[in-house]
Design a protein around this motif. Structure first.
Motif, PDB file in Angstrom:
ATOM      1  N   ARG A 141       0.690  -1.260  -0.337  1.00 39.92           N
ATOM      2  CA  ARG A 141      -0.014  -0.295   0.097  1.00 39.92           C
ATOM      3  C   ARG A 141       1.010   1.024   0.288  1.00 39.92           C
ATOM      4  N   ARG A 142       0.611   1.968  -1.066  1.00 41.48           N
ATOM      5  CA  ARG A 142       1.217   3.606  -1.002  1.00 41.48           C
ATOM      6  C   ARG A 142       3.221   2.817  -0.866  1.00 41.48           C
ATOM      7  N   HIS A 143       3.525   2.061  -1.526  1.00 48.28           N
ATOM      8  CA  HIS A 143       5.356   2.075  -1.655  1.00 48.28           C
ATOM      9  C   HIS A 143       5.076   1.459  -1.063  1.00 48.28           C
ATOM     10  N   ALA A 144       4.928   0.755   0.248  1.00 45.72           N
ATOM     11  CA  ALA A 144       4.991   0.316   1.420  1.00 45.72           C
ATOM     12  C   ALA A 144       4.807  -0.867   1.626  1.00 45.72           C
ATOM     13  N   TYR A 145       5.194  -2.013   2.550  1.00 50.24           N
ATOM     14  CA  TYR A 145       4.448  -3.326   2.759  1.00 50.24           C
ATOM     15  C   TYR A 145       3.863  -3.271   3.876  1.00 50.24           C
ATOM     16  N   ALA A 146       2.779  -4.330   3.595  1.00 51.54           N
ATOM     17  CA  ALA A 146       1.066  -3.690   4.785  1.00 51.54           C
ATOM     18  C   ALA A 146       1.109  -5.301   4.440  1.00 51.54           C
ATOM     19  N   ASP A 147       0.375  -5.100   5.905  1.00 42.60           N
ATOM     20  CA  ASP A 147      -0.588  -6.132   6.706  1.00 42.60           C
ATOM     21  C   ASP A 147      -1.684  -6.634   5.459  1.00 42.60           C
ATOM     22  N   VAL A 148      -1.341  -7.770   5.091  1.00 40.96           N
ATOM     23  CA  VAL A 148      -2.622  -8.761   4.794  1.00 40.96           C
ATOM     24  C   VAL A 148      -3.957  -8.994   4.397  1.00 40.96           C
ATOM     25  N   LEU A 149      -3.699  -8.839   5.972  1.00 41.95           N
ATOM     26  CA  LEU A 149      -5.149  -9.203   7.193  1.00 41.95           C
ATOM     27  C   LEU A 149      -6.081  -7.674   6.693  1.00 41.95           C
ATOM     28  N   ALA A 150      -5.211  -6.807   7.411  1.00 44.28           N
ATOM     29  CA  ALA A 150      -5.446  -5.628   7.440  1.00 44.28           C
ATOM     30  C   ALA A 150      -6.949  -4.528   7.291  1.00 44.28           C
ATOM     31  N   SER A 151      -6.648  -4.580   5.502  1.00 45.43           N
ATOM     32  CA  SER A 151      -7.388  -3.596   5.205  1.00 45.43           C
ATOM     33  C   SER A 151      -7.539  -4.037   3.184  1.00 45.43           C
ATOM     34  N   PRO A 152      -8.979  -5.122   3.588  1.00 44.32           N
ATOM     35  CA  PRO A 152      -9.040  -5.879   2.086  1.00 44.32           C
ATOM     36  C   PRO A 152      -9.632  -4.763   1.417  1.00 44.32           C
ATOM     37  N   GLY A 153      -8.929  -5.150   0.147  1.00 48.38           N
ATOM     38  CA  GLY A 153      -9.284  -3.858  -0.532  1.00 48.38           C
ATOM     39  C   GLY A 153      -8.927  -2.803  -1.096  1.00 48.38           C
ATOM     40  N   ASP A 154      -8.214  -2.441   0.565  1.00 49.69           N
ATOM     41  CA  ASP A 154      -7.315  -0.997  -0.515  1.00 49.69           C
ATOM     42  C   ASP A 154      -5.892  -1.714   0.063  1.00 49.69           C
ATOM     43  N   THR A 155      -5.569  -2.556   0.451  1.00 47.52           N
ATOM     44  CA  THR A 155      -4.489  -3.401  -0.077  1.00 47.52           C
ATOM     45  C   THR A 155      -3.984  -3.727  -1.424  1.00 47.52           C
ATOM     46  N   ASP A 156      -3.488  -3.997  -1.989  1.00 50.99           N
ATOM     47  CA  ASP A 156      -2.342  -4.381  -3.071  1.00 50.99           C
ATOM     48  C   ASP A 156      -1.661  -5.766  -2.219  1.00 50.99           C
ATOM     49  N   LEU A 157      -2.512  -7.845  -3.345  1.00 51.26           N
ATOM     50  CA  LEU A 157      -2.052  -8.490  -2.895  1.00 51.26           C
ATOM     51  C   LEU A 157      -1.673  -9.212  -3.591  1.00 51.26           C
ATOM     52  N   SER A 158      -0.272  -9.718  -3.785  1.00 43.52           N
ATOM     53  CA  SER A 158       0.312 -10.909  -4.292  1.00 43.52           C
ATOM     54  C   SER A 158       1.246 -11.648  -4.529  1.00 43.52           C
ATOM     55  N   ALA A 159       1.720 -12.544  -4.815  1.00 42.22           N
ATOM     56  CA  ALA A 159       2.688 -13.741  -4.004  1.00 42.22           C
ATOM     57  C   ALA A 159       3.509 -14.030  -4.974  1.00 42.22           C
ATOM     58  N   HIS A 160       4.411 -14.397  -4.975  1.00 40.80           N
ATOM     59  CA  HIS A 160       5.571 -14.795  -6.053  1.00 40.80           C
ATOM     60  C   HIS A 160       4.952 -16.086  -7.123  1.00 40.80           C
ATOM     61  N   VAL A 161       5.484 -16.162  -8.190  1.00 43.77           N
ATOM     62  CA  VAL A 161       5.103 -16.662  -9.220  1.00 43.77           C
ATOM     63  C   VAL A 161       5.822 -18.165  -9.205  1.00 43.77           C
ATOM     64  N   ASP A 162       4.949 -19.247  -9.133  1.00 47.21           N
ATOM     65  CA  ASP A 162       6.166 -20.472  -9.201  1.00 47.21           C
ATOM     66  C   ASP A 162       6.414 -20.723 -10.952  1.00 47.21           C
ATOM     67  N   PHE A 163       6.979 -20.483 -11.678  1.00 39.95           N
ATOM     68  CA  PHE A 163       7.866 -20.835 -12.698  1.00 39.95           C
ATOM     69  C   PHE A 163       7.122 -21.768 -13.235  1.00 39.95           C
ATOM     70  N   ASN A 164       7.247 -22.872 -12.168  1.00 41.65           N
ATOM     71  CA  ASN A 164       7.756 -24.602 -12.282  1.00 41.65           C
ATOM     72  C   ASN A 164       6.944 -25.373 -12.764  1.00 41.65           C
ATOM     73  N   ALA A 165       5.897 -24.140 -11.716  1.00 41.06           N
ATOM     74  CA  ALA A 165       4.676 -24.730 -11.789  1.00 41.06           C
ATOM     75  C   ALA A 165       3.418 -24.408 -13.367  1.00 41.06           C
ATOM     76  N   LEU A 166       4.087 -22.841 -13.985  1.00 39.85           N
ATOM     77  CA  LEU A 166       3.475 -22.706 -15.071  1.00 39.85           C
ATOM     78  C   LEU A 166       3.944 -23.609 -15.902  1.00 39.85           C
ATOM     79  N   GLY A 167       5.242 -23.377 -16.117  1.00 43.00           N
ATOM     80  CA  GLY A 167       5.737 -24.832 -16.773  1.00 43.00           C
ATOM     81  C   GLY A 167       5.481 -25.816 -16.977  1.00 43.00           C
TER      82      GLY A 167
END
Ligand code: SAM
Length: 359
Positions: free
Chosen positions: A256-282
């Motif tokens: 959120r605003r270019h800084a790490y934010a609590d995943v559970l704190a502000s649903p809908g106002d925080t970008d959530l993402s996870a690193h991609v498992d390229f092996n699974a995509l492959g």
């Protein structure tokens, strides 16, 4: 008239009514709830938003991807009709920079059938404003994506798709869930362990407390597109942060605003993402019959496509901006910036040689 419930209220109500939800359900609601999801609101990109992406850093990124695309089109014999699909096109900047370069190749503009896959209405409006001249069509799913060769590009799309998390305990693997503890959202574990056979071999010997993230949504998208590419010809390019081999470790993060934010704190106002498992995509692309090229770092991919020469040429043409151009190149390629963290993945029809993936 009473205010409609907020997304945090809706999520908490759902947990009270039906019990704890999987991390994937939570992430899906946070990001793409039809009215209140993060990606349904205002444009999240740029200095005033929550994060900045490679195409927004410099036009060089899109120009080099444009060269990548047109080179593959030429390798395929310059088909008279070719679908170019971008997943999660953001502001349309990447595609606009790509097409400025690609359409210099004779015949490419006439062959181009431009498709975009996007969930955010504000970004669709920006994409339309930037790309209108190329007659784009927005697609809702992957059942039919043209009927000729298909080239797919996705930058920072797969990291935005929901993941499931599983935690190793002495009793086996349990799905991680989001529930309520004393009225506050908290992580917990589903009580029933999963049979070890459903976990990938790579995590079979994980120690207690290890977390495995399964990117089922991303794998499904890859599988569907790879099957289409496999019958129609073409390639899929995905650039994102992620890892080469399936592994344990928690990567789910809130920004959120270019800084790490609590995943559970502000649903809908925080970008959530996870690193991609390229092996699974492959694996998904390989099973569909595509050749999966060895993953390369973003730095290596851009270097091989000629970012050095492009930066020099741009600097000479705009002497006043030379320092900014050099800084942008460093940001895209330096190992302590985006260069190593971000990887380029390509799965292509057998016989195609995607530029940037071999010396
Ligand atoms: C991190 S942004 C990247 C934007 C752009 N590719 C760039 O590099 O600037 C993620 C993009 O994917 C879109 N997106 C996220 N989840 C999506 C989904 N489930 N379906 C379609 N588009 C989605 C977002 O709206 C946004 O355009």
């Amino acid at each position: 008239m009473p205010d409609s419930p907020t997304l945090p209220d809706l999520i908490d109500m759902q947990i009270r009514t039906t019990g704890p939800m999987s991390v994937a359900t939570y992430m899906g609601l946070c990001l793409t709830h039809p009215h209140k999801g993060y990606y349904k609101g205002a444009d999240p990109l740029g200095a005033a938003g929550d994060f900045i992406t490679a195409p927004e850093i410099s036009q060089m990124f899109g120009e080099l991807v444009g060269f990548f695309v047109v080179n593959l089109w030429q390798q395929m014999g310059q088909p008279k009709a070719c679908t170019l699909l971008e997943l999660g096109p953001g502001r349309g900047t990447l595609m606009a920079d790509m097409l400025r370069v690609a359409c210099r190749a004779e015949g490419f503009r006439d062959a181009l059938d431009l498709r975009l896959f996007e969930t955010n209405p504000a970004l669709i409006a920006e994409q339309n404003a930037r790309l209108e001249a190329y007659d784009p069509n927005w697609i809702q799913g992957f059942d039919t994506v043209g009927d000729g060769p298909l080239l797919v590009v996705a930058n920072e799309f797969f990291d935005a798709l929901p993941i499931r998390q599983f935690v190793r305990t002495t009793q086996g693997w349990h799905e991680r869930v989001v529930g309520l503890l004393e009225g506050r959202r908290a992580f917990g574990l589903s009580p029933t362990p999963l049979p070890p056979s459903v976990m990938p071999d790579a995590v079979a010997d994980a120690a207690p407390n290890a977390i495995y993230e399964a990117a089922l949504a991303g794998t499904e998208v890859m599988s569907r597109l790879a099957h289409t590419v496999s019958t129609q010809g073409g390639a899929i390019l995905a650039i994102d942060y992620g890892y080469a081999m399936t592994q344990t470790g928690e990567t789910l993060q809130g920004i959120r605003r270019h800084a790490y934010a609590d995943v559970l704190a502000s649903p809908g106002d925080t970008d959530l993402s996870a690193h991609v498992d390229f092996n699974a995509l492959g694996d998904a692309a390989g099973k569909a019959g595509l050749t999966v090229h060895p993953l390369v770092s973003q730095a290596r991919f851009l270097d091989r496509l000629g970012i050095g020469d492009r930066a020099k040429a741009l600097g000479l043409a705009n002497p006043g901006a030379a320092a900014d151009i050099a800084a942008a190149r460093r940001r895209l390629t330096a190992p302590d910036q985006m260069g190593d963290l971000f990887k380029a993945f390509c799965a292509a029809s057998p016989g195609l040689v995607p530029p940037g993936f071999s010396p």
